[in-house]
Design a protein around this motif. Sequence first.
Motif, PDB file in Angstrom:
ATOM      1  N   UNK A   1      66.562  87.425 -14.309  1.00  0.00           N
ATOM      2  CA  UNK A   1      66.955  88.836 -14.222  1.00  0.00           C
ATOM      3  C   UNK A   1      65.947  89.614 -13.382  1.00  0.00           C
TER       4      UNK A   1
ATOM      5  N   UNK B   1      55.650  98.489 -20.208  1.00  0.00           N
ATOM      6  CA  UNK B   1      54.792  99.018 -19.151  1.00  0.00           C
ATOM      7  C   UNK B   1      54.992  98.290 -17.831  1.00  0.00           C
ATOM      8  N   UNK B   2      55.861  97.312 -17.814  1.00  0.00           N
ATOM      9  CA  UNK B   2      55.982  96.516 -16.595  1.00  0.00           C
ATOM     10  C   UNK B   2      56.612  97.320 -15.467  1.00  0.00           C
ATOM     11  N   UNK B   3      55.990  97.171 -14.293  1.00  0.00           N
ATOM     12  CA  UNK B   3      56.467  97.827 -13.088  1.00  0.00           C
ATOM     13  C   UNK B   3      57.383  96.858 -12.354  1.00  0.00           C
ATOM     14  N   UNK B   4      58.601  97.278 -12.064  1.00  0.00           N
ATOM     15  CA  UNK B   4      59.467  96.384 -11.290  1.00  0.00           C
ATOM     16  C   UNK B   4      59.433  96.793  -9.837  1.00  0.00           C
ATOM     17  N   UNK B   5      58.812  95.962  -9.026  1.00  0.00           N
ATOM     18  CA  UNK B   5      58.707  96.326  -7.614  1.00  0.00           C
ATOM     19  C   UNK B   5      59.132  95.145  -6.757  1.00  0.00           C
TER      20      UNK B   5
ATOM     21  N   UNK C   1      62.972 103.618  -7.102  1.00  0.00           N
ATOM     22  CA  UNK C   1      62.696 102.872  -8.335  1.00  0.00           C
ATOM     23  C   UNK C   1      61.957 103.729  -9.351  1.00  0.00           C
TER      24      UNK C   1
ATOM     25  N   UNK D   1      62.249 102.380 -13.143  1.00  0.00           N
ATOM     26  CA  UNK D   1      61.968 100.946 -13.088  1.00  0.00           C
ATOM     27  C   UNK D   1      60.500 100.708 -12.824  1.00  0.00           C
TER      28      UNK D   1
ATOM     29  N   UNK E   1      65.944  87.959  -9.624  1.00  0.00           N
ATOM     30  CA  UNK E   1      67.161  88.291  -8.864  1.00  0.00           C
ATOM     31  C   UNK E   1      67.450  89.779  -8.911  1.00  0.00           C
ATOM     32  N   UNK E   2      66.599  90.509  -9.530  1.00  0.00           N
ATOM     33  CA  UNK E   2      66.662  91.966  -9.554  1.00  0.00           C
ATOM     34  C   UNK E   2      67.920  92.514 -10.229  1.00  0.00           C
ATOM     35  N   UNK E   3      68.590  91.689 -10.998  1.00  0.00           N
ATOM     36  CA  UNK E   3      69.733  92.215 -11.750  1.00  0.00           C
ATOM     37  C   UNK E   3      69.243  93.185 -12.811  1.00  0.00           C
ATOM     38  N   UNK E   4      67.970  93.062 -13.131  1.00  0.00           N
ATOM     39  CA  UNK E   4      67.411  93.921 -14.169  1.00  0.00           C
ATOM     40  C   UNK E   4      67.383  95.378 -13.714  1.00  0.00           C
ATOM     41  N   UNK E   5      67.338  95.610 -12.381  1.00  0.00           N
ATOM     42  CA  UNK E   5      67.361  96.990 -11.890  1.00  0.00           C
ATOM     43  C   UNK E   5      68.620  97.703 -12.340  1.00  0.00           C
TER      44      UNK E   5
END
Lengths: 254, 309, 280
Positions: free
Chosen positions: A76, A250-254, B54, B59, A79-83
């Motif tokens: 997730x 706290x996780x940053x999704x970048x 984002x 995100x 594959x960035x489906x989590x966005x």
Amino acid sequence: MKVYPIALNTFREAIRDRILYLLLFFALLMIFTSRIASLLTVGEESKIIIDVGLSAISFFGVLMAILIGITLVSREIEKRTIYNILSKPIRRYQFLLGKYAGLLLTILIMDFIMTLGLLLTLYFKSGRFELHLLLAMGLFFCELFIITAFAIFFSTFTTPILSSIFTLAIYAVGHLSWNLLALKERIASFWGKALCFMLYYLLPNLENFNIKNEVVHQLTIGWKTVLLAIGYGISYSVVIILLATLIFQRRDFV
Amino acid sequence: MIPAIEIKNLYKSFRSGFFLKKQLVLHNLSLQVQQGEAFGFLGPNGAGKTTTIRIINGLSYPDQGEVFIFGKENTNVGVKARVGFLPEEPYFYHHLTGWEFLDFYSQLFGYSRRYRHKRIAFLLELIGLQEYADMQLRKYSRGMLQRIGLAQALINDPQLVILDEPMSSLDPIGRRMVRDIIIDLGKRGKTVFFSSHILSDVEMVCDRVAIIIGGRIISVGKIGELVKEKVDFHEIVLDGISTDKLVPEFEVISHETNRTLIKVEGEEGIQRALTFIKVHKGKVISVNPQKKSLEDIFIDEIRKGGERE
Amino acid sequence: MRTRSLILLILALFFCLSLFFQLTLERARGEALSRPPFLYLPTGRYIKVLSLGYQNLAADILYLWSIQRYSRYEGEHRFRYLEHVYDMITDLDPHYIDPYLIGALTMAREGSDYERAFKLLQKGMRNNPDEWILPLDAGFYALMDLKDYSKAIDYFMRASKIEGCPPEVDRLIAGAFLRKGDKVASLKFWLDIYDSASNERIKEVSYNHIYDLKIAIDLEVLQKAINHYKEKKGKFPTSLSALVREGFLKGIPVDPDGKNYEYDRNSGKVSAASEYRLRH
């Protein structure tokens, strides 16, 4: 209930994954061929079947929990489906819980199929259903609570490969952790003792769920022991899932 | 009226490796998007558009600064129900069919089964994929995926739609479709915030644009104003004067056997050029006014940015 | 931030809960270590397959475990699986010598099961014919614990034939022969030791043994001839030379110091003029 659709989707993704069936196939193959292996022995033929069968189920069960548990969360993120999901009105902990629930459901069903395979193999051998094996499987499932929780925990912050290695390590350590107590007795220094003691109680004690031995030899198992083990499994996995939530939050999704 | 998006003094930096130096990606970025407008977020690749989006969607977390959506903090779950989002180069669950995919997202909003069915059927028609509803996404083409992604962003009939590079992987027909959908959303009073690095996409659709380069907002305004702000120039095609004579005086863009193209700025530039041609007995073939396009503004700004650094 | 501390609180709560379960479980199951967890272990050959090529490591781990386990003083039942455990370790890594020695030691000294100890050492000898320590150890158990001198001699002889075996093993063999009562064989070994001695100390020690043995053997031979004489003639011979004259003895030996043995014609006993230690 926003956890439900995520759990369902996770389940759907898992059961459409080919690797799951590959593992299931090998597990069943091992269980069925144990019948042949039992022909080679003298004496307790069903013991061999039960031995091999329970080992196969636990080995492949753990493998499934780790591989699927890790790929389903990491994928997730990778594959960035989590966005998409996290931009919907859903909290991050709900996402993790949904994943966890979906995984447990998948693994429960797989375990059930493997156990059924074992019971049938035994049935063809001895003509009766060895239902006391279900207890061992039930407790083993509790063990998978913890393994799966760890799989999710690790995949919230590291890569899939590292996560699977870490989770496997936890599995091994969890079964050997009681050695720490023995070690504690032999270490002279206070800090060494304290370290052993702390590690022993911090690490999961997976031997709590191991009643294969008693089951094979049809020894009586106290209900108290079983209930305590279940309680331990649930509360320990809650701890791990909460830890995962803290990190994931706290996780940053970048 | 409360702005649809309000970004206040955003700072964000990344550390690409454990020991690497921090890189500032967003630098004191502030922006307001009003309700009901179609807002274009423009910038070259790597300018910080996706990072900003984002952060808006919760995100990623900024180092400093705040983001409000409809006056509420962007992490508020209630506010998220009013937002639709299409990420850049979206990836989807390959194991789901188109219908299951949309149904999954609509379940996250807690809609009833009946409403979900109605909404999904409507959206599939909107993006023209009704016939592929039962096909697994792994068999979809890139364009189809982008379209179903757009449908996913619209599943909750959002008041604010955030699209990250919605047209980047589409063919002309797809672009047209996305453009129409954005225009249609605007007509129905929705706010659309979308990013792009292709100017022609934006020019036709947006009420206002912001240009971001190197993590800073360079300019914000109506497209007309932004373009007008920059001085027009003229291209003059002439003949009969050798380039050697022209070069010290004018900017020569191209030269063929009997045609020379020069570029002049301002009214007074034209006059000077025309006098020069007359004096040197040249022939004016044409005088073409050239409007500066967004593309030029872009390039100008990047050049300036380069000089600054 | 508030949710964070809430989560932390719940986390701590559940951790305490899991601790509680763990501790109660331990009490319910009794001492965590008193379970015989190897009851269920498959044989070494099976583990060898399962260990995916890491059988040496698996053997090490099992070995370390066994040392921890069997060096604690607990109930006797812990020795029940000793044979299985060490069999497994040595199946996994048949050339790992320590487990044979320690296993045999534990079986013999702690479990008093010498038969299994010898079995384990025999297995070690089969797998490692070049290791003199294995037969030597077996010989020690036979010599010291079981007082089975023939068995001890067998093992010592085996050890002595292996290259690298310390020459001291010959002394053990000589000693074992003596205790078995075979003084002649013992003497033969001491003579060999004397001949091949590399230093004065060994020469001295072996000389003393040879000295004692020679006297003891001579006295035995003389006494036997005297007793024979008595049987045939109904009386003791008048002197030792009478034995030679009448064909009961080939010659009269003298002791290593060149002195004659003393003979008392009234009691019919011979004795040595010199001091020696094997008087009994």
